[in-house]
Design an enzyme around this catalytic site. Structure first.
Site, short mmCIF file in Angstrom:
data_model
loop_
_atom_site.label_atom_id
_atom_site.label_comp_id
_atom_site.label_asym_id
_atom_site.label_seq_id
_atom_site.Cartn_x
_atom_site.Cartn_y
_atom_site.Cartn_z
N CYS A 111 0.83 -1.23 0.00
CA CYS A 111 0.00 0.00 0.00
C CYS A 111 0.85 1.27 0.00
O CYS A 111 0.33 2.37 -0.16
CB CYS A 111 -0.94 -0.01 1.19
N HIS A 249 -2.95 6.95 3.25
CA HIS A 249 -3.47 5.70 2.68
C HIS A 249 -4.79 5.36 3.36
O HIS A 249 -4.90 5.37 4.58
CB HIS A 249 -2.44 4.59 2.88
N ASN A 279 -10.21 -0.34 0.92
CA ASN A 279 -8.76 -0.19 0.84
C ASN A 279 -8.31 -0.63 -0.56
O ASN A 279 -8.36 -1.81 -0.87
CB ASN A 279 -8.12 -1.06 1.93
N1 COA Z 1 -18.06 -9.60 9.77
C1 COA Z 1 -18.48 -9.96 11.00
N2 COA Z 1 -17.65 -10.43 11.94
C2 COA Z 1 -16.35 -10.52 11.63
C3 COA Z 1 -15.84 -10.16 10.37
C4 COA Z 1 -16.76 -9.69 9.41
N3 COA Z 1 -16.38 -9.30 8.19
N4 COA Z 1 -14.52 -10.37 10.35
C5 COA Z 1 -14.17 -10.83 11.57
N5 COA Z 1 -15.28 -10.93 12.33
C6 COA Z 1 -15.37 -11.39 13.72
C7 COA Z 1 -14.22 -12.27 14.12
O1 COA Z 1 -14.47 -13.60 13.74
C8 COA Z 1 -14.18 -12.07 15.62
O2 COA Z 1 -15.17 -12.86 16.20
P1 COA Z 1 -14.89 -13.65 17.58
O3 COA Z 1 -14.59 -12.57 18.57
O4 COA Z 1 -16.17 -14.36 17.80
O5 COA Z 1 -13.71 -14.52 17.29
C9 COA Z 1 -14.62 -10.62 15.81
O6 COA Z 1 -15.28 -10.25 14.58
C10 COA Z 1 -13.47 -9.65 16.08
O7 COA Z 1 -12.46 -9.92 15.14
P2 COA Z 1 -11.11 -9.14 15.22
O8 COA Z 1 -10.22 -9.63 14.12
O9 COA Z 1 -10.60 -9.13 16.61
O10 COA Z 1 -11.61 -7.67 14.86
P3 COA Z 1 -10.85 -6.33 14.99
O11 COA Z 1 -11.59 -5.46 15.92
O12 COA Z 1 -9.38 -6.48 15.18
O13 COA Z 1 -11.05 -5.73 13.53
C11 COA Z 1 -9.91 -5.37 11.46
C12 COA Z 1 -10.50 -6.39 12.43
C13 COA Z 1 -9.32 -6.12 10.28
C14 COA Z 1 -11.01 -4.45 10.97
C15 COA Z 1 -8.82 -4.55 12.20
O14 COA Z 1 -7.91 -5.40 12.84
C16 COA Z 1 -8.08 -3.64 11.27
O15 COA Z 1 -8.65 -2.72 10.73
N6 COA Z 1 -6.77 -3.85 11.09
C17 COA Z 1 -5.97 -3.08 10.15
C18 COA Z 1 -6.08 -3.74 8.83
C19 COA Z 1 -5.61 -2.87 7.69
O16 COA Z 1 -5.96 -1.74 7.60
N7 COA Z 1 -4.81 -3.47 6.82
C20 COA Z 1 -4.31 -2.87 5.64
C21 COA Z 1 -3.10 -2.09 5.92
S1 COA Z 1 -2.33 -1.62 4.47
#
Ligand code: COA
Length: 322
Positions: A111, A249, A279
């Site tokens: 990215c 970004h 993204n």
């Molecule tokens: N819809 C519904 N539930 C979802 C889901 C979706 N699309 N994706 C994951 N979940 C669930 C998980 O299974 C988990 O359930 P559980 O608690 O029963 O196990 C719960 O939601 C929380 O998941 P988690 O991964 O802990 O969520 P989070 O709060 O960390 O959010 C992201 C996940 C990916 C949104 C977050 O970590 C993030 O934004 N990270 C940065 C990623 C990014 O920007 N990457 C690109 C950089 S270039």
């Protein structure tokens, strides 16, 4: 001499896929996706590929810059999702637009691809190796994500953005650049889709997808992006107060809010379009830049920080006086 962005453009697939559309094919919801990321919709390709989007963005940027393809002597595409391993997306774009005088190649910096391309073009032009560059961020990540992994596939979208960057005798332009890599931290965001496949081993047709440890990537971004922004400002002897816009970004609105909080800069200075695009990796900064440019939200003389971060790990920033 200074290096200025003299034209911007974007190439966006027609098809819009909303969170509600995704909720029909997987266990997710608009509420979950939007509250954690700020995304409502993303665009997705059907027939066209990364090159086609890059070509549209490039033609729009050339038109706005008022230049002919023959004037371009450097094309750099930031992408991790080119249509082919080779030739590069940049060489394909060169052929499509008729930029016969250009040297063309891709940069793989996730990215951060557009920022690394912009910084490279700056170096080329300042050293006299080029005069007028076409830089592009273009991705079709919809073909790389695992559509069975709801924690990653909902985050990404397809698109391309481009800018014409030229050496001009004037004030302003690119004031400072900063860029970094941390290969040792790279395992948290990978796209391992080139496994060993030869007569020496038992060929297993394994398919690899984009894989991400979301929370680790989140922590990396909110730590390194503010540092990098401070670094680029220090290099130019500028302060945060002097910056009009922070064009970051578009990975996640919560990352951007966290950067704003850490820098103690109001969110009004951080434009966002993630709601409509998701993204788009290397394409997100130039798509947002083109929207801002087109709508007149950037004015001559404005001080702008661009900052990207992503796979590698990589991160960087460019300070520009428009
Ligand atoms: N819809 C519904 N539930 C979802 C889901 C979706 N699309 N994706 C994951 N979940 C669930 C998980 O299974 C988990 O359930 P559980 O608690 O029963 O196990 C719960 O939601 C929380 O998941 P988690 O991964 O802990 O969520 P989070 O709060 O960390 O959010 C992201 C996940 C990916 C949104 C977050 O970590 C993030 O934004 N990270 C940065 C990623 C990014 O920007 N990457 C690109 C950089 S270039």
């Amino acid at each position: 001499m200074t290096v200025k962005i003299i034209g911007t453009g974007r190439g966006i697939p027609e098809n819009i896929v909303s969170n509600d559309d995704l909720a029909k094919i997987m266990d997710t919801s608009d509420e979950w996706i939007h509250s954690r990321t700020g995304i409502h919709n993303r665009h997705m390709v059907k027939e066209e590929g990364t090159t086609a989007l890059a070509v549209t963005a490039s033609k729009n940027a050339m038109k706005k810059a008022g230049i002919s393809p023959e004037e371009i002597d450097l094309i750099i595409v930031g992408t991790v999702s080119g249509d082919m391993c080779f030739p590069s997306t940049a060489c394909q774009v060169q052929a499509a637009i008729g930029a016969v005088n250009a040297v063309a190649y891709d940069i793989s910096a996730g990215c951060s691809g557009f920022i690394f391309a912009l910084n490279a073009a700056y170096g080329y032009i300042m050293s006299g190796m080029a005069k007028c560059a076409l830089i592009i961020g273009a991705e079709t990540l919809s073909k790389m994500v695992d559509w069975n992994d709801r924690s990653t596939c909902v985050l990404f979208g397809d698109g391309a953005g481009a800018a014409i960057v030229k050496g001009v005798e004037s004030e302003g332009g690119v004031l400072a650049v900063a860029q970094h890599s941390d290969g040792a931290g790279g395992d948290v965001l990978t796209g391992k889709n080139r496994n060993v496949r030869n007569p020496l081993i038992d060929n297993k047709e394994e398919v690899f997808y984009l894989e991400m440890e979301g929370q680790e990537v989140f922590k990396f971004a909110v730590k390194m992006v503010p540092k990098c922004i401070q670094e680029v400002l220090e290099k130019a002897g500028k302060t945060l107060d002097e910056v009009d816009l922070f064009v970051l970004h578009q990975a996640n609105c919560r990352i951007i809010e966290s950067v704003s909080k850490r820098l103690k800069v109001p969110m009004e200075k951080f434009p966002m379009n993630i709601e409509n695009f998701g993204n788009t990796s290397a394409a997100s900064i130039p798509i947002l830049l083109d929207e801002l440019n087109e709508s007149g939200k950037i004015k001559e003389g404005d001080t702008i920080v661009f900052s990207g971060f992503g796979a590698g790990l990589t991160w960087g920033a460019t300070l520009v006086q428009w």
